[in-house]
Design a protein around this motif. Structure first.
Motif, mmCIF file in Angstrom:
data_model
loop_
_atom_site.group_PDB
_atom_site.id
_atom_site.type_symbol
_atom_site.label_atom_id
_atom_site.label_comp_id
_atom_site.label_asym_id
_atom_site.label_seq_id
_atom_site.Cartn_x
_atom_site.Cartn_y
_atom_site.Cartn_z
ATOM 1 N N THR A 135 63.682 15.715 38.421
ATOM 2 C CA THR A 135 62.361 16.376 38.214
ATOM 3 C C THR A 135 62.703 18.333 36.989
ATOM 4 O OG1 THR A 135 62.979 17.917 40.117
ATOM 5 C CG2 THR A 135 61.914 16.164 40.610
ATOM 6 N N MET A 136 63.516 17.135 36.082
ATOM 7 C CA MET A 136 63.774 18.710 35.538
ATOM 8 C C MET A 136 63.020 19.238 34.778
ATOM 9 S SD MET A 136 67.627 18.866 33.239
ATOM 10 C CE MET A 136 66.444 17.388 31.162
ATOM 11 N N THR A 137 61.546 18.658 34.113
ATOM 12 C CA THR A 137 60.615 19.092 33.782
ATOM 13 C C THR A 137 59.774 19.739 34.528
ATOM 14 O OG1 THR A 137 59.881 16.795 33.346
ATOM 15 C CG2 THR A 137 61.517 17.839 31.720
ATOM 16 N N PHE A 138 59.978 18.912 35.403
ATOM 17 C CA PHE A 138 58.636 20.779 36.432
ATOM 18 C C PHE A 138 57.970 22.170 36.618
ATOM 19 C CE2 PHE A 138 58.225 16.223 39.383
ATOM 20 C CZ PHE A 138 58.263 15.589 38.010
ATOM 21 N N GLY A 139 57.599 22.497 35.977
ATOM 22 C CA GLY A 139 57.310 24.085 35.971
ATOM 23 C C GLY A 139 57.569 24.310 34.693
ATOM 24 N N GLU A 140 57.849 23.509 33.398
ATOM 25 C CA GLU A 140 57.559 24.323 32.231
ATOM 26 C C GLU A 140 57.028 22.604 31.678
ATOM 27 O OE1 GLU A 140 58.924 26.083 29.351
ATOM 28 O OE2 GLU A 140 59.334 26.919 31.306
ATOM 29 N N HIS A 141 57.483 21.234 31.377
ATOM 30 C CA HIS A 141 56.681 20.719 30.318
ATOM 31 C C HIS A 141 56.182 19.788 31.134
ATOM 32 C CE1 HIS A 141 59.420 21.658 27.327
ATOM 33 N NE2 HIS A 141 60.834 21.095 27.682
ATOM 34 N N ASN A 142 55.805 20.280 32.650
ATOM 35 C CA ASN A 142 55.029 19.467 33.260
ATOM 36 C C ASN A 142 54.412 20.058 34.647
ATOM 37 O OD1 ASN A 142 57.219 17.136 33.717
ATOM 38 N ND2 ASN A 142 55.385 16.701 32.924
ATOM 39 N N SER A 143 52.638 20.516 34.368
ATOM 40 C CA SER A 143 51.858 21.415 35.216
ATOM 41 C C SER A 143 52.176 20.501 36.364
ATOM 42 C CB SER A 143 50.568 21.710 34.797
ATOM 43 O OG SER A 143 49.981 20.234 35.010
ATOM 44 N N PRO A 199 64.227 24.265 29.591
ATOM 45 C CA PRO A 199 65.028 25.284 29.239
ATOM 46 C C PRO A 199 65.007 26.318 30.083
ATOM 47 C CG PRO A 199 62.804 25.572 27.587
ATOM 48 C CD PRO A 199 63.032 24.029 28.343
ATOM 49 N N GLN A 200 65.923 26.987 31.020
ATOM 50 C CA GLN A 200 65.894 27.697 32.214
ATOM 51 C C GLN A 200 65.209 28.616 31.122
ATOM 52 O OE1 GLN A 200 68.889 26.048 30.925
ATOM 53 N NE2 GLN A 200 70.218 27.528 31.087
ATOM 54 N N ARG A 201 64.230 29.799 32.467
ATOM 55 C CA ARG A 201 64.070 31.479 32.349
ATOM 56 C C ARG A 201 63.996 31.672 33.451
ATOM 57 N NH1 ARG A 201 58.917 31.420 30.394
ATOM 58 N NH2 ARG A 201 58.079 29.471 30.653
ATOM 59 N N ARG A 202 63.865 32.876 33.619
ATOM 60 C CA ARG A 202 63.282 34.177 34.700
ATOM 61 C C ARG A 202 62.296 33.109 35.412
ATOM 62 N NH1 ARG A 202 65.888 38.306 36.387
ATOM 63 N NH2 ARG A 202 67.255 38.655 34.321
ATOM 64 N N ARG A 246 60.688 26.693 40.350
ATOM 65 C CA ARG A 246 59.400 25.835 40.252
ATOM 66 C C ARG A 246 59.715 24.473 40.175
ATOM 67 N NH1 ARG A 246 55.706 28.073 35.413
ATOM 68 N NH2 ARG A 246 56.041 30.632 36.279
ATOM 69 N N SER A 247 60.802 23.756 39.754
ATOM 70 C CA SER A 247 60.737 22.065 40.377
ATOM 71 C C SER A 247 61.182 22.010 41.576
ATOM 72 C CB SER A 247 61.715 21.971 39.007
ATOM 73 O OG SER A 247 62.612 21.852 37.862
ATOM 74 N N GLU A 248 61.984 22.765 42.229
ATOM 75 C CA GLU A 248 61.979 22.644 43.623
ATOM 76 C C GLU A 248 61.069 22.985 44.427
ATOM 77 O OE1 GLU A 248 66.469 23.242 44.858
ATOM 78 O OE2 GLU A 248 65.639 25.103 44.548
ATOM 79 N N GLU A 249 59.864 23.946 44.498
ATOM 80 C CA GLU A 249 58.683 24.360 44.667
ATOM 81 C C GLU A 249 57.894 23.311 44.028
ATOM 82 O OE1 GLU A 249 57.766 28.425 43.051
ATOM 83 O OE2 GLU A 249 59.614 28.918 43.658
ATOM 84 N N TYR A 250 57.971 21.922 43.235
ATOM 85 C CA TYR A 250 56.873 21.085 43.098
ATOM 86 C C TYR A 250 57.171 20.055 43.696
ATOM 87 C CZ TYR A 250 54.487 23.837 39.663
ATOM 88 O OH TYR A 250 53.853 24.979 37.895
ATOM 89 N N LEU A 251 57.988 20.226 44.059
ATOM 90 C CA LEU A 251 58.316 18.411 44.949
ATOM 91 C C LEU A 251 58.363 18.318 46.336
ATOM 92 C CD1 LEU A 251 59.754 15.963 45.096
ATOM 93 C CD2 LEU A 251 62.177 17.261 45.252
ATOM 94 N N GLY A 252 58.547 20.314 46.681
ATOM 95 C CA GLY A 252 58.585 20.822 48.295
ATOM 96 C C GLY A 252 56.949 20.720 48.488
ATOM 97 N N LEU A 253 55.806 21.246 47.808
ATOM 98 C CA LEU A 253 54.991 21.857 47.711
ATOM 99 C C LEU A 253 54.603 19.630 47.764
ATOM 100 C CD1 LEU A 253 53.926 23.990 45.287
ATOM 101 C CD2 LEU A 253 53.388 24.400 48.059
ATOM 102 N N TRP A 254 55.002 18.932 46.723
ATOM 103 C CA TRP A 254 53.605 17.008 46.968
ATOM 104 C C TRP A 254 53.921 17.099 48.501
ATOM 105 C CZ3 TRP A 254 57.472 12.897 46.911
ATOM 106 C CH2 TRP A 254 56.358 12.207 46.969
ATOM 107 N N GLY A 311 77.152 32.858 33.034
ATOM 108 C CA GLY A 311 77.059 33.835 32.347
ATOM 109 C C GLY A 311 75.985 34.419 31.936
ATOM 110 N N GLN A 312 75.455 33.527 31.449
ATOM 111 C CA GLN A 312 73.242 34.043 31.108
ATOM 112 C C GLN A 312 72.231 33.710 32.016
ATOM 113 O OE1 GLN A 312 73.227 29.730 28.581
ATOM 114 N NE2 GLN A 312 74.713 30.930 26.940
ATOM 115 N N MET A 313 72.628 32.843 33.399
ATOM 116 C CA MET A 313 71.759 32.856 33.606
ATOM 117 C C MET A 313 71.677 33.829 35.632
ATOM 118 S SD MET A 313 70.682 28.890 34.357
ATOM 119 C CE MET A 313 72.574 28.670 35.488
ATOM 120 N N THR A 314 71.374 35.207 34.678
ATOM 121 C CA THR A 314 71.335 36.772 35.350
ATOM 122 C C THR A 314 70.102 36.586 37.556
ATOM 123 O OG1 THR A 314 70.297 38.120 34.267
ATOM 124 C CG2 THR A 314 72.944 37.649 33.939
#
Length: 232
Positions: free
Chosen positions: A21-29, A57-60, A65-73, A95-98
């Motif tokens: 589900t790596m793309t869920f919430g970014e490339h996939n609505s 790509p990871q963003r704040r 969202r991927s986990e959220e979409y999976l749980g909602l489904w 050091g990037q995903m603060t």
């Protein structure tokens, strides 16, 4: 055509294909994600993989969202919880995903247990079937690197502490099994050995590493580990 099931563990049957589900919430609505999950389940896939850092790509703004979409489904489609195998992963030092626990700076017990609770909340579930360490808390060549250099080593969290934290989560009923990801042959064997020495109730059962026509490292350095340890 239904995907056949096989035993990842004595009481954990998974389909031979796993939907990531790596793309869920970014490339996939959300509607697109639901459609992919619906079609996968209809085809006999019961194994779904996510991670706390997804999507990429990871963003704040999209974190989790991927986990959220999976749980909602699972909730909204009223899929029986015992019909699906939910897997997710704790992020290693970065050091990037603060926005993920300040980095995260390490995979100590506090970070692991906090990550598990957050994933349970996002997926709206009481337990995670397969919980994986996304990448090691030590220097290893990964994400395209091919050569190991001891000069890049840093003070990392002992594997014993990571195993103890995961064992605590198993005892609490929050996770069922442990898996590794982006690991080396050395790391696989150390985790397996330490888990055995700790008398962990549930052994490490999976390894999620890159494998494709261009990346065949598994065939030469990891296949032997998995072959000999899969029955223990």
């Amino acid at each position: 055509m239904a995907s056949p099931l096989f035993n990842l563990a004595p009481d954990l049957q998974v389909s031979r294909l796993c939907l990531g589900t790596m793309t869920f919430g970014e490339h996939n609505s959300l509607p697109q994600s639901y459609r992919l999950l619906d079609e996968a389940l209809e085809a006999g896939i019961n194994f779904f993989d996510s991670a706390e850092m997804y999507p990429v790509p990871q963003r704040r703004e999209t974190h989790g969202r991927s986990e959220e979409y999976l749980g909602l489904w699972v909730r909204q489609r009223r899929v029986p919880r015992n019909r699906v195998v939910l897997a997710t992963k704790v992020a290693g030092p970065s050091g990037q995903m603060t926005w993920i626990r300040g980095g995260p700076k390490s995979l100590d017990a506090g970070n692991i247990l906090a990550a598990i609770d957050s994933s349970l909340s996002r997926m709206q579930t009481d337990y995670i079937d397969l919980y994986q360490i996304h990448w090691p808390d030590r220097y290893v060549p990964m994400f395209g690197e091919t050569e190991y250099s001891p000069n890049y080593q840093y003070n990392s969290v002992p594997i014993e502490e990571q195993i103890d934290a995961l064992g605590e989560a198993i005892s609490a009923g929050k996770i069922r099994y442990i898996g590794l990801s982006n690991e080396t042959a050395y790391g696989v064997m150390k985790f397996v050995q330490i888990a055995k020495n700790a008398n962990l109730n549930h052994k490490i059962v999976s390894l999620q590493n890159s494998y494709n026509l261009l990346c065949r490292n598994f065939d030469s350095v990891l296949a032997e580990c998995c072959h000999h340890e899969s029955g223990h």
